[in-house]
Design an enzyme around this catalytic site. Structure first.
Site, PDB file in Angstrom:
ATOM      1  N   ASN A 213       0.895  -1.161   0.000  1.00  0.00           N
ATOM      2  CA  ASN A 213       0.000   0.000   0.000  1.00  0.00           C
ATOM      3  C   ASN A 213       0.933   1.210   0.000  1.00  0.00           C
ATOM      4  OD1 ASN A 213      -2.628   1.136   2.323  1.00  0.00           O
ATOM      5  ND2 ASN A 213      -2.225   1.724   0.222  1.00  0.00           N
TER       6      ASN A 213
ATOM      7  N   CYS B 155      -5.875   6.187   7.741  1.00  0.00           N
ATOM      8  CA  CYS B 155      -5.190   5.187   6.921  1.00  0.00           C
ATOM      9  C   CYS B 155      -4.198   4.468   7.810  1.00  0.00           C
ATOM     10  CB  CYS B 155      -4.481   5.834   5.735  1.00  0.00           C
ATOM     11  SG  CYS B 155      -3.509   4.661   4.757  1.00  0.00           S
TER      12      CYS B 155
ATOM     13  N   ASN C 241      -2.087   1.686   7.243  1.00  0.00           N
ATOM     14  CA  ASN C 241      -0.753   1.463   6.695  1.00  0.00           C
ATOM     15  C   ASN C 241       0.016   2.772   6.612  1.00  0.00           C
ATOM     16  OD1 ASN C 241      -0.918  -1.364   6.291  1.00  0.00           O
ATOM     17  ND2 ASN C 241      -2.057  -1.063   4.399  1.00  0.00           N
TER      18      ASN C 241
ATOM     19  N   CYS D  28      -4.642  -2.943   3.296  1.00  0.00           N
ATOM     20  CA  CYS D  28      -5.379  -1.831   3.901  1.00  0.00           C
ATOM     21  C   CYS D  28      -5.365  -2.036   5.407  1.00  0.00           C
ATOM     22  CB  CYS D  28      -6.816  -1.779   3.376  1.00  0.00           C
ATOM     23  SG  CYS D  28      -7.837  -0.499   4.157  1.00  0.00           S
TER      24      CYS D  28
ATOM     25  N   THR E  45      -6.592  -0.136   8.027  1.00  0.00           N
ATOM     26  CA  THR E  45      -7.871   0.001   8.721  1.00  0.00           C
ATOM     27  C   THR E  45      -8.827  -1.103   8.300  1.00  0.00           C
ATOM     28  OG1 THR E  45      -8.658   1.581   7.040  1.00  0.00           O
ATOM     29  CG2 THR E  45      -7.675   2.495   9.063  1.00  0.00           C
TER      30      THR E  45
END
Length: 277
Positions: A13, A75, A77, A219, A221
């Protein structure tokens, strides 16, 4: 206007990170989209901005922009990359910091082994606060799509998620259903769509179609929301190993009213300079 940037990733990510602690940066949606463009810009899933704190209770302000130019609340990551960035750049000598986001304060910590743990806060399960249009607070709720009815759990980790259990993430209709779920009218702020395969009580495989970015390699979250959904449904026991296409995270959650803790890597790829359009 020329600005320095750092390209980073958390499990694939990927992010463009900009230090705006000394000089403010005017990031219009058009500028964000130009930077995020993988053919004509640097290319990234999200753009992260480090800003001075808004109060004495935090160390920094953390802003997140999706590739479509929209600013979002959280976010995971990116939070790991954020703490790695401010530490590596000498912006702080603290190994644990408090960071202000649009979703509230988070507390990421750089561990001696190089991994980053982030207290992601207490998950929000109330439909009105996610937001999710529903007259029920049941853990599992039906969501009508054009061709299917799927069973989802709605969770907010500062940003909204709709998590469904699938038999195999490799064959799940992530692109088709993800795009439809993202813009479903029952999610007025749009939503991140998670597709979770339960391997066993301590291990899941996960794909996420992110709001404003499409499917990403990981991802943070989304991993938190999936584990919350799985524990709430009695399918998982904390801590849980979350396997994504970009790598693995460990997610721990003790139950309603307690924070979710995410642990994983944060990697610097390269640095450069760009001219804002």
């Amino acid at each position: 206007m020329h600005i320095r940037f750092t390209k980073m990733h958390g499990l694939g990510n990927d992010f463009v990170v900009i230090d705006a602690t000394r000089t403010p940066v005017d990031l219009t949606p058009a500028r964000v989209k130009a930077i995020a463009d993988r053919h004509f810009g640097v290319g990234c899933d999200q753009l992260l901005v480090v800003e001075p704190p808004g109060s004495d209770e935090v160390d920094f302000r953390y802003r997140i922009f999706n590739a479509d130019g929209g600013e979002v609340e959280q976010c995971g990551n990116g939070a790991r990359c954020f703490v790695r960035f401010v530490h590596d750049k000498g912006l702080t000598d603290k190994r644990e910091i408090r960071v202000e986001t649009r979703a509230g304060v988070i507390a990421p910590a750089l561990r001696p082994d190089g991994l980053v743990s982030v207290d992601m806060g207490v998950p929000e399960l109330s439909p009105a606060r996610i937001p999710f249009v529903s007259d029920s607070d049941a853990w599992v709720q039906p969501l009508q799509l054009a061709e299917d009815t799927v069973a989802i759990t709605a969770v907010s980790m500062g940003n909204p998620h709709a998590v469904q259990v699938v038999a195999d993430v490799d064959t799940a209709p992530v692109a088709r259903q993800g795009a439809e779920i993202e813009c479903h009218p029952r999610f007025p702020a749009r939503v991140n769509a998670g597709f979770m395969q339960v391997v066993d009580a301590g291990h899941i495989r996960l794909r996420v179609f992110e709001r404003g970015a499409g499917e990403t390699l990981a991802c943070g979250t989304g991993a938190c929301a999936a584990v919350v959904a799985g524990i709430g449904r009695g399918l998982l026991v904390s801590p849980v190993r979350v396997e994504t296409r970009g790598g693995e995270l460990e997610i721990a959650w003790a139950g309603p009213g307690t924070p979710v803790v995410m642990t994983g890597p944060a990697v610097t790829v390269f640095e450069g300079e760009l001219e804002l359009p």
